[in-house]
Design a protein around this motif. Structure first.
Motif, short mmCIF file in Angstrom:
data_model
loop_
_atom_site.label_atom_id
_atom_site.label_comp_id
_atom_site.label_asym_id
_atom_site.label_seq_id
_atom_site.Cartn_x
_atom_site.Cartn_y
_atom_site.Cartn_z
N HIS A 1 51.53 -38.52 -23.63
CA HIS A 1 52.05 -39.56 -22.75
C HIS A 1 52.75 -40.67 -23.52
N GLU B 1 48.48 -53.04 -14.22
CA GLU B 1 47.56 -52.09 -13.60
C GLU B 1 47.20 -52.49 -12.18
N TYR C 1 47.24 -45.08 -9.39
CA TYR C 1 46.38 -45.33 -10.56
C TYR C 1 47.03 -44.88 -11.86
N ASN C 2 48.32 -44.54 -11.82
CA ASN C 2 48.93 -43.87 -12.97
C ASN C 2 49.34 -44.86 -14.05
N ASN D 1 48.87 -43.72 -17.31
CA ASN D 1 49.04 -42.80 -18.45
C ASN D 1 48.04 -43.06 -19.57
N THR E 1 43.73 -42.28 -20.16
CA THR E 1 42.62 -41.60 -19.50
C THR E 1 41.27 -42.26 -19.69
N TRP F 1 42.87 -41.16 -14.73
CA TRP F 1 43.46 -42.37 -15.29
C TRP F 1 42.40 -43.46 -15.39
N SER F 2 42.45 -44.24 -16.45
CA SER F 2 41.43 -45.28 -16.68
C SER F 2 41.40 -46.30 -15.55
#
Length: 301
Positions: free
Chosen positions: A10, A218, A227-228, A230, A232, A276-277
């Motif tokens: 990513h 975010e 939620y993307n 990039n 994790t 995603w985080s």
């Protein structure tokens, strides 16, 4: 100066792309050649493995998911050290523990290879535009030698000091981001439950003393539901583990980081390590039975 880039995930694909756009002679490698297709079409040369890549360049840049992978790519069969000539440079852009940095630098030095660390911070969307922040650590002359390449990949460029120092400050920035992410979710949920329009809440917080970079970025992918970011859950847990390790080593109590770690562990268990985080906020959505969607936010940053 001929550069090689290993790790086209990513983040890495954008960093490598910035080097290519700036006109650098670039050879690339990744476990999945499909990740390299656009770069190859743009003029990058492909190498089948790290050794083959290292044989063709003066400097190898790596952007990989863990210290274990970085070490394997450096020292394993057909690794970087099997191909890079003495006097070459290895630039590690992955997020590592500072002890891993100094240990691997010593391994490289035994083969006549100088190492510089250069982790980045600011989000993948900034890497895509060449504006990500680069934090370098290592000898100043090596930093100056490769500064044009760093400037091609990033916006603000910092030299944090000796090897290992960049690793520490990079982990600190990520620790803050994860704490801010959880706080942003809680703030938005309070606003939703308090009957405040979420678009209004986002904009008011953005203009307030409670604003943060994480809220501005975010917060958007939470509100649009993608939620993307990039990045994790696995990487978040890894980096928080580094931060807590530094806390023990340096004798600094990290109450908020410890709490954030437990929250991310629960989110990883619920949604998987590849989620995603920013989906850590979904724990709060699920617990309250309330989503944080708001119209008008872009699908991606």
């Amino acid at each position: 100066m001929r550069y090689g880039f290993i790790g086209l995930g990513h983040l890495g694909r954008y960093l490598a792309g910035s080097l290519l756009k700036a006109g650098f002679d670039l050879t690339i490698n990744d476990l999945d050649k499909a990740n390299a297709r656009t770069l190859i079409e743009g003029g990058a040369k492909w190498a089948d493995d790290p050794q083959a890549l290292a044989e063709k360049v003066d400097c190898v840049i790596t952007c990989l998911p863990s210290p274990k992978v970085s070490e394997a790519v450096l020292t394993g069969p057909r690794g970087i050290l099997s191909g890079l000539k003495s006097g070459g440079t290895w630039i590690e852009m992955s997020t590592l523990d500072h002890n891993d940095v100094t240990r691997l630098a010593a391994v490289a030095a035994d083969k006549g290879i100088r190492m510089m660390e250069a982790p980045v911070t600011g989000g993948v969307h900034k890497a895509a535009t060449g504006e990500i922040t680069v934090i370098a650590g290592g000898d100043k002359d090596l930093f100056e030698l490769h500064k044009p390449a760093l400037q091609a990949m990033g916006g603000e460029i910092f030299h944090a000091g000796d090897l290992g120092k960049a690793a520490v400050i990079k982990v600190i920035t990520n620790m803050l981001a994860f704490i801010h992410l959880i706080a942003t979710g809680e703030a938005l949920m309070l606003a939703k439950k308090g009957g405040i329009d979420l678009t209004d809440a986002f904009n008011i917080i953005k203009a307030s003393s409670g604003n943060s970079f994480v809220h501005e970025t975010e917060g958007q992918v939470i509100l649009n539901g993608s939620y993307n970011i990039n990045f994790t859950m696995d990487l978040a847990v890894k980096d928080l583990g580094f931060a807590l390790g530094f806390g023990k080593e340096f004798g600094v109590p990290l109450d908020l980081a410890e709490q954030a770690m437990q929250t991310f562990i629960r989110a990883k268990a619920a949604y998987g390590g590849g989620a995603w985080s920013s989906q850590v906020v979904k724990l709060l959505e699920d617990a309250t039975g309330t989503d944080l969607r708001a119209p008008g936010f872009p699908a991606e940053l």
